[in-house]
Scaffold this motif. Structure first.
Motif, PDB file in Angstrom:
ATOM      1  N   UNK A   3      27.500 -49.361  29.531  1.00 19.26           N
ATOM      2  CA  UNK A   3      26.869 -49.734  28.273  1.00 19.26           C
ATOM      3  C   UNK A   3      27.960 -50.096  27.283  1.00 19.26           C
ATOM      4  N   UNK A   4      27.853 -51.283  26.718  1.00 22.13           N
ATOM      5  CA  UNK A   4      28.720 -51.694  25.622  1.00 22.13           C
ATOM      6  C   UNK A   4      27.879 -51.561  24.358  1.00 22.13           C
ATOM      7  N   UNK A   5      28.412 -50.845  23.381  1.00 25.50           N
ATOM      8  CA  UNK A   5      27.625 -50.678  22.162  1.00 25.50           C
ATOM      9  C   UNK A   5      28.510 -50.693  20.925  1.00 25.50           C
ATOM     10  N   UNK A   6      27.869 -51.024  19.828  1.00 26.94           N
ATOM     11  CA  UNK A   6      28.536 -51.077  18.539  1.00 26.94           C
ATOM     12  C   UNK A   6      27.659 -50.327  17.543  1.00 26.94           C
ATOM     13  N   UNK A   7      28.271 -49.427  16.802  1.00 23.59           N
ATOM     14  CA  UNK A   7      27.567 -48.666  15.767  1.00 23.59           C
ATOM     15  C   UNK A   7      28.178 -49.059  14.430  1.00 23.59           C
ATOM     16  N   UNK A   8      27.351 -49.565  13.533  1.00 25.98           N
ATOM     17  CA  UNK A   8      27.839 -50.009  12.235  1.00 25.98           C
ATOM     18  C   UNK A   8      27.125 -49.250  11.122  1.00 25.98           C
ATOM     19  N   UNK A   9      27.868 -48.520  10.308  1.00 26.74           N
ATOM     20  CA  UNK A   9      27.253 -47.860   9.164  1.00 26.74           C
ATOM     21  C   UNK A   9      26.947 -48.897   8.089  1.00 26.74           C
ATOM     22  N   UNK A  10      25.809 -48.781   7.479  1.00 32.63           N
ATOM     23  CA  UNK A  10      25.431 -49.687   6.399  1.00 32.63           C
ATOM     24  C   UNK A  10      25.324 -48.894   5.100  1.00 32.63           C
ATOM     25  N   UNK A  11      25.631 -49.560   3.999  1.00 33.18           N
ATOM     26  CA  UNK A  11      25.525 -48.911   2.704  1.00 33.18           C
ATOM     27  C   UNK A  11      26.719 -48.052   2.345  1.00 33.18           C
ATOM     28  N   UNK A  12      27.847 -48.274   3.043  1.00 38.49           N
ATOM     29  CA  UNK A  12      29.044 -47.470   2.765  1.00 38.49           C
ATOM     30  C   UNK A  12      30.218 -48.333   2.304  1.00 38.49           C
ATOM     31  N   UNK A  13      29.987 -49.614   2.096  1.00 34.91           N
ATOM     32  CA  UNK A  13      31.055 -50.508   1.694  1.00 34.91           C
ATOM     33  C   UNK A  13      31.632 -51.266   2.883  1.00 34.91           C
ATOM     34  N   UNK A  14      32.696 -52.007   2.621  1.00 30.95           N
ATOM     35  CA  UNK A  14      33.292 -52.857   3.657  1.00 30.95           C
ATOM     36  C   UNK A  14      34.188 -52.100   4.623  1.00 30.95           C
ATOM     37  N   UNK A  15      34.796 -51.033   4.197  1.00 27.13           N
ATOM     38  CA  UNK A  15      35.713 -50.264   5.045  1.00 27.13           C
ATOM     39  C   UNK A  15      34.908 -49.268   5.882  1.00 27.13           C
ATOM     40  N   UNK A  16      34.702 -49.597   7.163  1.00 23.90           N
ATOM     41  CA  UNK A  16      33.853 -48.754   8.008  1.00 23.90           C
ATOM     42  C   UNK A  16      34.613 -48.051   9.127  1.00 23.90           C
ATOM     43  N   UNK A  17      35.913 -48.269   9.213  1.00 23.60           N
ATOM     44  CA  UNK A  17      36.710 -47.701  10.302  1.00 23.60           C
ATOM     45  C   UNK A  17      36.607 -46.195  10.412  1.00 23.60           C
ATOM     46  N   UNK A  18      36.580 -45.510   9.297  1.00 25.91           N
ATOM     47  CA  UNK A  18      36.489 -44.050   9.298  1.00 25.91           C
ATOM     48  C   UNK A  18      35.169 -43.588   9.930  1.00 25.91           C
ATOM     49  N   UNK A  19      34.102 -44.322   9.673  1.00 25.34           N
ATOM     50  CA  UNK A  19      32.786 -43.979  10.224  1.00 25.34           C
ATOM     51  C   UNK A  19      32.718 -44.298  11.716  1.00 25.34           C
ATOM     52  N   UNK A  20      33.232 -45.463  12.073  1.00 22.69           N
ATOM     53  CA  UNK A  20      33.239 -45.879  13.475  1.00 22.69           C
ATOM     54  C   UNK A  20      34.077 -44.911  14.308  1.00 22.69           C
ATOM     55  N   UNK A  21      35.158 -44.427  13.734  1.00 23.91           N
ATOM     56  CA  UNK A  21      36.018 -43.471  14.449  1.00 23.91           C
ATOM     57  C   UNK A  21      35.238 -42.222  14.858  1.00 23.91           C
ATOM     58  N   UNK A  22      34.279 -41.812  14.060  1.00 21.63           N
ATOM     59  CA  UNK A  22      33.448 -40.652  14.411  1.00 21.63           C
ATOM     60  C   UNK A  22      32.662 -40.921  15.696  1.00 21.63           C
ATOM     61  N   UNK A  23      32.122 -42.132  15.820  1.00 27.18           N
ATOM     62  CA  UNK A  23      31.376 -42.502  17.029  1.00 27.18           C
ATOM     63  C   UNK A  23      32.309 -42.568  18.230  1.00 27.18           C
ATOM     64  N   UNK A  24      33.462 -43.170  18.056  1.00 25.11           N
ATOM     65  CA  UNK A  24      34.425 -43.289  19.157  1.00 25.11           C
ATOM     66  C   UNK A  24      34.920 -41.910  19.588  1.00 25.11           C
ATOM     67  N   UNK A  25      35.097 -41.014  18.654  1.00 28.92           N
ATOM     68  CA  UNK A  25      35.524 -39.647  18.992  1.00 28.92           C
ATOM     69  C   UNK A  25      34.511 -38.987  19.938  1.00 28.92           C
ATOM     70  N   UNK A  26      33.225 -39.151  19.649  1.00 33.97           N
ATOM     71  CA  UNK A  26      32.171 -38.591  20.512  1.00 33.97           C
ATOM     72  C   UNK A  26      32.289 -39.167  21.917  1.00 33.97           C
ATOM     73  N   UNK A  27      32.493 -40.472  22.004  1.00 34.47           N
ATOM     74  CA  UNK A  27      32.609 -41.127  23.312  1.00 34.47           C
ATOM     75  C   UNK A  27      33.819 -40.594  24.068  1.00 34.47           C
TER      76      UNK A  27
END
Length: 97
Positions: A3-27
């Protein structure tokens, strides 16, 4: 299955790397074969275990963002393992030939 997936937080501004890192950490903590690039994280395993990791990765972002967008693509091939690397190796072999 891969499975290839992308999780994008919305409503947090343009800098989303910190949020995406949380998802990648789980993986990465899942112990399943995985790879992250600029657009997607791919994970390989059985249906239930992969979908559980995706669900937990989304929940990790959802816990910090008011809205989350998810894009997924799945390659379902029962009995096949190692596809995460073998697919790339096959393309590289053709490119080298």
């Amino acid at each position: 299955m891969i499975v290839a997936f992308s999780v994008t937080p919305l409503g947090v501004g343009e800098e989303v790397g910190e949020y995406v890192a949380e998802a990648v950490r789980v993986v990465r903590e899942s112990g399943l074969p995985n790879r992250t690039d600029a657009m997607f994280t791919s994970i390989e395993g059985e249906w239930d275990e992969v979908m559980d990791v995706v669900k937990r990765a989304v929940a990790a972002v959802e816990a910090r963002a008011p809205r989350v967008s998810v894009v997924m693509k799945a390659d379902i091939r029962p009995g096949v393992t190692g596809g995460l690397t073998s697919k790339v190796e096959t393309v590289e072999r053709y490119l080298a030939g």
